[in-house]
Design an enzyme around this catalytic site. Structure first.
Site, PDB file in Angstrom:
ATOM      1  CG  ASP A  39      -2.157   0.796   1.293  1.00 14.83           C
ATOM      2  OD1 ASP A  39      -2.370   1.310   0.010  1.00 14.83           O
ATOM      3  OD2 ASP A  39      -3.053   1.254   2.099  1.00 14.83           O
TER       4      ASP A  39
ATOM      5  CG  HIS B 291      -0.197   2.138  -9.437  1.00 14.28           C
ATOM      6  ND1 HIS B 291      -0.430   1.963  -8.046  1.00 14.28           N
ATOM      7  CD2 HIS B 291      -1.318   2.873  -9.777  1.00 14.28           C
ATOM      8  CE1 HIS B 291      -1.282   2.260  -7.808  1.00 14.28           C
ATOM      9  NE2 HIS B 291      -1.991   2.890  -8.663  1.00 14.28           N
TER      10      HIS B 291
ATOM     11  CG  LEU C 174       9.462 -17.487  -4.499  1.00 11.77           C
ATOM     12  CD1 LEU C 174       9.420 -17.236  -2.893  1.00 11.77           C
ATOM     13  CD2 LEU C 174      10.188 -16.027  -4.910  1.00 11.77           C
TER      14      LEU C 174
HETATM   15  C1  FPP Z   1      -1.367   0.354  -3.456  1.00 13.31           C
HETATM   16  O1  FPP Z   1      -1.111   1.679  -3.616  1.00 13.31           O
HETATM   17  C2  FPP Z   1      -1.322  -0.472  -4.763  1.00 13.31           C
HETATM   18  C3  FPP Z   1      -1.876  -1.037  -5.568  1.00 13.31           C
HETATM   19  C4  FPP Z   1      -3.543  -0.787  -5.534  1.00 13.31           C
HETATM   20  C5  FPP Z   1      -1.874  -2.246  -6.432  1.00 13.31           C
HETATM   21  C6  FPP Z   1      -0.630  -2.028  -7.468  1.00 13.31           C
HETATM   22  C7  FPP Z   1       0.315  -2.778  -7.162  1.00 13.31           C
HETATM   23  C8  FPP Z   1       1.396  -2.619  -7.813  1.00 13.31           C
HETATM   24  C9  FPP Z   1       1.583  -2.014  -9.043  1.00 13.31           C
HETATM   25  C10 FPP Z   1       2.797  -3.286  -7.565  1.00 13.31           C
HETATM   26  C11 FPP Z   1       3.308  -4.379  -8.285  1.00 13.31           C
HETATM   27  C12 FPP Z   1       2.678  -5.471  -8.320  1.00 13.31           C
HETATM   28  C13 FPP Z   1       2.973  -6.757  -8.993  1.00 13.31           C
HETATM   29  C14 FPP Z   1       2.538  -7.943  -8.662  1.00 13.31           C
HETATM   30  C15 FPP Z   1       3.456  -6.544 -10.493  1.00 13.31           C
HETATM   31  P1  FPP Z   1      -2.441   2.595  -3.585  1.00 13.31           P
HETATM   32  O2  FPP Z   1      -2.647   3.002  -4.884  1.00 13.31           O
HETATM   33  O3  FPP Z   1      -3.563   2.034  -2.855  1.00 13.31           O
HETATM   34  O4  FPP Z   1      -1.691   3.843  -2.552  1.00 13.31           O
HETATM   35  P2  FPP Z   1      -2.455   4.774  -1.792  1.00 13.31           P
HETATM   36  O5  FPP Z   1      -2.976   4.204  -0.587  1.00 13.31           O
HETATM   37  O6  FPP Z   1      -1.221   5.812  -1.482  1.00 13.31           O
HETATM   38  O7  FPP Z   1      -3.553   5.804  -2.717  1.00 13.31           O
END
Ligand code: FPP
Length: 262
Positions: free
Chosen positions: A31, A48, A142
């Site tokens: 997060d 992201h 893994l």
């Molecule tokens: C949270 O940050 C993250 C996500 C909703 C998901 C996206 C995750 C990734 C892109 C990481 C990569 C993962 C893989 C498996 C390739 P948020 O947008 O909720 O952040 P905020 O709480 O600051 O708004």
């Protein structure tokens, strides 16, 4: 590891050195991508992008130290409530990242596993996922599980429906339903329960992630935003885990007499 920085703990630790001290299954709620981007005056999607780098680093660290199961919460069922452009960007990013990383994952013996319902992301991503899962299916170093369009309540509902159908078909009696029957009907069947959950980004909640499987998991919350996740935070979490005494309902003296008490 960033150049010029010595490792916090030299990564020479191997699973067989002290397997009881390392979590065998690490789960992460990644997060804080949006806030990380905003703090740097960038669009949320840049967070992201950096989040993918952090996910790669978490995977590498688990591989290096010998943690055999890593589960990442990449997209929740609730994330569809985000603006269409962000959902579209995340879908593209996941497909691109998977295509780009697949070779390296496979070379390193990583088995890719998906929980949730990735079919909702459209046929292109679903096809990319299917072929990546297929290609890596015999790898054993893994198991990297990515939760995509995942929600624990939905997973439990689906499992309950499956068991009810087995009862209706007289394959199972309601009184005989066991924990392992339920576990076998979950998306995570075949995976051990997580030993350690890390949540970055400052929120202290589970957000509908692995509600059954986290029953006895040690929880580690940090204010660090996911794109800033690094080796130091990884080791902070492992050290916190190693200081905990996992009692599973027993009392401390029982654990100490059995294992010298960790
Ligand atoms: C949270 O940050 C993250 C996500 C909703 C998901 C996206 C995750 C990734 C892109 C990481 C990569 C993962 C893989 C498996 C390739 P948020 O947008 O909720 O952040 P905020 O709480 O600051 O708004």
């Amino acid at each position: 590891m960033p150049s010029g920085l010595a490792p916090i703990i030299p990564v020479t630790l191997k699973k067989d050195d002290s397997p009881e001290d390392l979590p065998q299954h690490l789960a992460i709620i990644m997060d804080g991508n949006g806030r990380w981007a905003k703090a740097g005056g960038q669009a949320r999607v840049q967070g992201h992008r950096r989040g993918v780098d952090a996910a790669r680093q978490a995977t590498t660290l688990c591989g290096e130290v010998g943690i055999p199961y890593l589960t990442l919460f990449a997209f929740s069922r609730e994330n569809w409530r985000r603006p269409d452009e962000e959902v579209h960007f995340l879908t593209q990013l996941l497909a691109l990242s998977l295509e780009k990383e697949l070779g390296r994952l496979h070379e390193n013996g990583v088995k890719l596993n998906i929980i949730g319902d990735p079919s909702s992301f459209g046929r292109k991503l679903a096809k990319t996922i299917d072929s990546a899962v297929d290609k890596t299916s015999n790898n054993t170093n893994l198991t990297l599980t990515i939760a995509l369009n995942y929600g624990a309540r939905q997973e439990l509902l689906t499992a309950a429906r499956r068991l009810a159908e087995s009862c209706v078909a007289n394959e199972l009696s309601p009184q005989a339903i066991s924990e392992s029957d339920l576990e076998g009907a979950l998306d995570t069947h075949g995976l051990p329960d997580p030993d350690l959950l890390i949540r970055t980004g400052g929120e202290v909640r589970l957000s509908n992630f692995l509600l059954w499987q986290l029953a006895y998991t040690e929880l580690f919350f940090t204010d660090v935003l996911w794109p800033d996740f690094n080796e130091a935070i990884f080791w902070d979490a492992i050290a916190a885990y190693q200081r905990r005494q996992r009692r599973f309902g027993r009392i401390g003296e029982q654990i100490e007499s059995q294992s010298g008490g960790r």
